[in-house]
Design an enzyme around this catalytic site. Sequence first.
Site, short mmCIF file in Angstrom:
data_model
loop_
_atom_site.label_atom_id
_atom_site.label_comp_id
_atom_site.label_asym_id
_atom_site.label_seq_id
_atom_site.Cartn_x
_atom_site.Cartn_y
_atom_site.Cartn_z
N GLY A 109 24.77 -8.06 57.59
CA GLY A 109 24.80 -6.61 57.73
C GLY A 109 25.74 -6.00 56.71
O GLY A 109 25.92 -6.53 55.61
N GLU A 110 26.33 -4.88 57.05
CA GLU A 110 27.29 -4.15 56.21
C GLU A 110 26.62 -3.48 55.01
O GLU A 110 27.23 -2.68 54.33
CB GLU A 110 28.42 -5.05 55.72
CG GLU A 110 29.19 -5.74 56.83
CD GLU A 110 30.32 -6.62 56.31
OE1 GLU A 110 30.56 -6.66 55.07
OE2 GLU A 110 30.98 -7.28 57.13
N GLY A 111 25.38 -3.85 54.72
CA GLY A 111 24.71 -3.36 53.52
C GLY A 111 24.77 -4.34 52.38
O GLY A 111 24.50 -3.98 51.23
#
Length: 344
Positions: free
Chosen positions: A303-305
């Site tokens: 996640g987090e980008g």
Amino acid sequence: MNYQARVDDLVNGAAKPANSLGLLETVFKKMLLAWGTMHPEIKPYHLIFASDNGVIEEGVVNFPEEITYLQAQNMVDGRATISCFCQANNVPYSVIDIGINNKKSVGINRRVASGTKNFMKEEAMTPAEFEQAWHVGEEMVNYAIDTQGANLVSFGEMGIGNTTTSSAVLHAMTGILPEFVVGYGASTPTNEIIRRKCVVVAKGVERHRESFCRIEDILRCVGGFDIVAICAGMIACAKRKTPFVIDGFITAVAFACAARINREVEHCGLPSHMSKEPGMSYAMLLGNILADDIPIKANMALGEGTGAILMVAMLKTMTYTMYNMAKLSDFELSTPEPQQVAGM
């Protein structure tokens, strides 16, 4: 020459075999078409929405809630994975505290509440909280475009328990059984976690089913502040003709919701990587993106980008290449003379 023809000419007229860059060409062309005008340079901005989720009370994760705050602070300090990814690729970013359950705020303080409520017991957020989270998503996209000069936005998130909220939203939208959409998230793979998450998703959605009149109702009852803000941000991008990069499962579910609310979103959403979460392909399909059309297959689940930033780097490379490489029209190719066949 119309704009579609100009895009085709830029990509197909380059000195390379047609379609030899595969999905990179496909995503690059989609980005150009979303703009509606040519930009010789990508100016990216990455938005990370951090929030806690009350449903973790149900034992759906094996990480403590305070990880959300600690990791969000790492992002702000430049010491998280996404921070390093952004720094390595010269992508500016902001961390938005939209609902972390901690006395201290992190990054840009737009806290709606100290986390959502446990949707197994009550609606995850009130109508007023939903509207506030929605406006935060719109605000941050407008900030990226108007203040930071972005012409490409990417989305990331941070929040313990948000694969559970995403699975619940996807299950409620589609009716696909939880067993087909629920994954481990960032948790250590155990059968017990999966079984528990499936039960929570099924029972939680059933509890609120009578309240589901719109996509927004699903988001409000079983979603998270991060998903709401990202969904709103994607719709804002579409209205501003600004393409955006989807990351993994959480942002894919937000994309599916946004596309259901406003079909123009489909034209602006750019895929990055194929998350390990089993619901990823279903969520992307709701936005008219096939799993086979997702360029990066890296088995990521952070996640987090992180996947989105890898795609931004690839798009920056493609943009530079397409505007600077030789064109087929630069070559003066001679036409071979027909060969004389003996005896003719």
